[in-house]
Design a protein around this motif. Structure first.
Motif, mmCIF file in Angstrom:
data_model
loop_
_atom_site.group_PDB
_atom_site.id
_atom_site.type_symbol
_atom_site.label_atom_id
_atom_site.label_comp_id
_atom_site.label_asym_id
_atom_site.label_seq_id
_atom_site.Cartn_x
_atom_site.Cartn_y
_atom_site.Cartn_z
ATOM 1 N N HIS A 130 0.815 -1.223 0.000
ATOM 2 C CA HIS A 130 0.000 0.000 0.000
ATOM 3 C C HIS A 130 0.849 1.274 0.000
ATOM 4 O O HIS A 130 0.374 2.340 0.381
ATOM 5 C CB HIS A 130 -0.913 0.000 1.232
ATOM 6 C CG HIS A 130 -1.823 -1.190 1.290
ATOM 7 N ND1 HIS A 130 -2.948 -1.304 0.510
ATOM 8 C CD2 HIS A 130 -1.758 -2.335 2.022
ATOM 9 C CE1 HIS A 130 -3.557 -2.461 0.765
ATOM 10 N NE2 HIS A 130 -2.845 -3.106 1.673
ATOM 11 N N TYR A 131 2.107 1.139 -0.427
ATOM 12 C CA TYR A 131 3.058 2.235 -0.308
ATOM 13 C C TYR A 131 2.570 3.538 -0.949
ATOM 14 O O TYR A 131 2.623 4.607 -0.337
ATOM 15 C CB TYR A 131 4.407 1.820 -0.916
ATOM 16 C CG TYR A 131 5.495 2.832 -0.691
ATOM 17 C CD1 TYR A 131 6.131 2.925 0.549
ATOM 18 C CD2 TYR A 131 5.880 3.709 -1.699
ATOM 19 C CE1 TYR A 131 7.139 3.862 0.771
ATOM 20 C CE2 TYR A 131 6.878 4.647 -1.479
ATOM 21 C CZ TYR A 131 7.499 4.723 -0.250
ATOM 22 O OH TYR A 131 8.469 5.658 -0.028
ATOM 23 N N ASP A 132 2.055 3.450 -2.186
ATOM 24 C CA ASP A 132 1.647 4.656 -2.908
ATOM 25 C C ASP A 132 0.538 5.400 -2.175
ATOM 26 O O ASP A 132 0.584 6.629 -2.041
ATOM 27 C CB ASP A 132 1.198 4.300 -4.329
ATOM 28 C CG ASP A 132 2.369 3.810 -5.174
ATOM 29 O OD1 ASP A 132 3.532 4.111 -4.803
ATOM 30 O OD2 ASP A 132 2.134 3.121 -6.181
ATOM 31 N N GLU A 133 -0.446 4.656 -1.702
ATOM 32 C CA GLU A 133 -1.558 5.289 -0.977
ATOM 33 C C GLU A 133 -1.060 5.969 0.300
ATOM 34 O O GLU A 133 -1.419 7.109 0.611
ATOM 35 C CB GLU A 133 -2.635 4.255 -0.617
ATOM 36 C CG GLU A 133 -3.810 4.917 0.080
ATOM 37 C CD GLU A 133 -4.730 3.955 0.810
ATOM 38 O OE1 GLU A 133 -4.880 2.813 0.364
ATOM 39 O OE2 GLU A 133 -5.302 4.368 1.841
ATOM 40 N N GLU A 141 2.360 11.144 11.100
ATOM 41 C CA GLU A 141 1.317 10.577 11.951
ATOM 42 C C GLU A 141 0.188 9.977 11.111
ATOM 43 O O GLU A 141 -0.278 8.864 11.361
ATOM 44 C CB GLU A 141 0.767 11.664 12.880
ATOM 45 C CG GLU A 141 -0.122 11.107 13.976
ATOM 46 C CD GLU A 141 -0.775 12.204 14.816
ATOM 47 O OE1 GLU A 141 -0.467 13.397 14.600
ATOM 48 O OE2 GLU A 141 -1.605 11.861 15.674
ATOM 49 N N GLU A 142 -0.216 10.713 10.082
ATOM 50 C CA GLU A 142 -1.287 10.222 9.207
ATOM 51 C C GLU A 142 -0.848 8.983 8.432
ATOM 52 O O GLU A 142 -1.637 8.072 8.206
ATOM 53 C CB GLU A 142 -1.733 11.314 8.226
ATOM 54 C CG GLU A 142 -2.651 12.337 8.863
ATOM 55 C CD GLU A 142 -3.164 13.357 7.846
ATOM 56 O OE1 GLU A 142 -3.194 13.053 6.636
ATOM 57 O OE2 GLU A 142 -3.503 14.477 8.279
ATOM 58 N N ARG A 143 0.424 8.977 8.033
ATOM 59 C CA ARG A 143 0.937 7.812 7.302
ATOM 60 C C ARG A 143 0.954 6.585 8.211
ATOM 61 O O ARG A 143 0.533 5.497 7.815
ATOM 62 C CB ARG A 143 2.347 8.099 6.760
ATOM 63 C CG ARG A 143 2.345 9.029 5.542
ATOM 64 C CD ARG A 143 3.704 9.056 4.851
ATOM 65 N NE ARG A 143 4.704 9.822 5.589
ATOM 66 C CZ ARG A 143 4.872 11.150 5.496
ATOM 67 N NH1 ARG A 143 4.121 11.847 4.662
ATOM 68 N NH2 ARG A 143 5.786 11.768 6.198
ATOM 69 N N THR A 144 1.419 6.773 9.439
ATOM 70 C CA THR A 144 1.432 5.662 10.394
ATOM 71 C C THR A 144 0.019 5.151 10.625
ATOM 72 O O THR A 144 -0.239 3.941 10.595
ATOM 73 C CB THR A 144 2.008 6.124 11.760
ATOM 74 O OG1 THR A 144 3.302 6.658 11.552
ATOM 75 C CG2 THR A 144 2.087 4.964 12.738
ATOM 76 N N ASN A 145 -0.908 6.075 10.856
ATOM 77 C CA ASN A 145 -2.264 5.656 11.191
ATOM 78 C C ASN A 145 -2.977 4.975 10.028
ATOM 79 O O ASN A 145 -3.803 4.086 10.232
ATOM 80 C CB ASN A 145 -3.070 6.853 11.712
ATOM 81 C CG ASN A 145 -2.603 7.247 13.107
ATOM 82 O OD1 ASN A 145 -1.928 6.473 13.787
ATOM 83 N ND2 ASN A 145 -2.944 8.449 13.533
ATOM 84 N N ARG A 146 -2.648 5.377 8.806
ATOM 85 C CA ARG A 146 -3.242 4.693 7.655
ATOM 86 C C ARG A 146 -2.687 3.279 7.549
ATOM 87 O O ARG A 146 -3.415 2.333 7.259
ATOM 88 C CB ARG A 146 -2.984 5.480 6.354
ATOM 89 C CG ARG A 146 -3.687 4.901 5.144
ATOM 90 C CD ARG A 146 -5.192 4.818 5.352
ATOM 91 N NE ARG A 146 -5.840 4.128 4.233
ATOM 92 C CZ ARG A 146 -6.920 3.365 4.359
ATOM 93 N NH1 ARG A 146 -7.507 3.197 5.538
ATOM 94 N NH2 ARG A 146 -7.453 2.774 3.307
ATOM 95 N N LEU A 147 -1.385 3.130 7.821
ATOM 96 C CA LEU A 147 -0.822 1.774 7.781
ATOM 97 C C LEU A 147 -1.407 0.929 8.913
ATOM 98 O O LEU A 147 -1.629 -0.271 8.745
ATOM 99 C CB LEU A 147 0.716 1.800 7.858
ATOM 100 C CG LEU A 147 1.400 0.425 7.793
ATOM 101 C CD1 LEU A 147 0.938 -0.398 6.587
ATOM 102 C CD2 LEU A 147 2.929 0.574 7.755
ATOM 103 N N VAL A 148 -1.678 1.545 10.052
ATOM 104 C CA VAL A 148 -2.338 0.821 11.145
ATOM 105 C C VAL A 148 -3.668 0.240 10.644
ATOM 106 O O VAL A 148 -3.961 -0.942 10.837
ATOM 107 C CB VAL A 148 -2.593 1.749 12.361
ATOM 108 C CG1 VAL A 148 -3.617 1.147 13.316
ATOM 109 C CG2 VAL A 148 -1.282 2.009 13.114
#
Ligand code: CO
Length: 210
Positions: A130-133, A141-148
């Motif tokens: 899901h790297y691109d998304e 923080e938003e990147r971490t939480n989306r990966l969560v």
């Protein structure tokens, strides 16, 4: 008093309180383990399954590991899953992640951390898919939480890939699979993924002789 001694003392007080409320409390618990739920959560000390769901001892069967992973070679997880599904007959399996997860954060870095690298590799694989998304998010923080969130979804799908779940779906029409994310900031759970036997399994991972 040492900090660990306080735990033992608190335990005594708790047991006493339970018996005062209901003299048969432990007697009943000893003879009855019929939880309706299996909880697969993060080991994080701030996300205690029973407390945040208002459930009592006996109500949730719990497995926790770093970043609530469902790894198909993890004998520990698979043993818990098989026992919960085939012996305890749980009706729901819940994968619960949480925002700000340290395991997920660590997997997004390039630091080598020893043996834990092997575990975090499983999260890195989700990150790669899901790297691109994830990169489109504005800040770390938003990147971490989306990966969560994406990681929780992936782990729910991983459950559906196991023969344990597929067999139970075919023969018993259960369990339902849930992906939830817990917010440390407000204590609320957010459901983000739900799978029932009717949803079926990705054909690549489906076994047709169960
Ligand atoms: Co965590």
């Amino acid at each position: 008093m040492h900090s660990f001694e306080k735990l033992l003392l608190e335990n005594k007080a708790w047991a006493q309180e339970k018996v005062e409320e209901n003299p048969h409390y432990f007697e009943k618990l000893v003879n009855l383990q019929t939880p309706e739920f299996l909880w697969i959560g993060c080991s994080d000390s701030r996300v205690p399954a029973n407390e945040i769901t208002g459930t009592n001892p006996g109500e949730i069967f719990v497995h926790r590991n770093i970043a609530n992973m469902v790894v198909h070679t993890d004998l520990n997880l698979l043993s818990v899953l098989q026992y919960a599904v085939e012996v305890l007959n749980v009706r729901h399996v819940i994968v619960c992640g949480h925002y700000g997860c340290g395991g997920v954060k660590a997997a997004m870095t390039n630091h080598s951390m020893g043996i834990i690298n092997k575990w975090l590799r499983n999260i890195k694989d989700v990150y790669r898919i899901h790297y691109d998304e994830i990169q489109q998010k504005e800040n770390e923080e938003e990147r971490t939480n989306r990966l969560v969130e994406l990681n929780v979804i992936e782990q729910v799908v991983n459950l559906s890939k196991t023969s344990i779940i597929q067999k139970a779906w075919i023969h018993h029409g259960r369990p339902h699979l849930h992906g939830w994310v817990y917010a440390l900031a407000d204590g609320l759970l957010k459901p983000i993924k739900y799978m029932t036997p009717e949803d079926g399994v990705d054909p690549i991972y489906r076994y047709d002789n169960l």
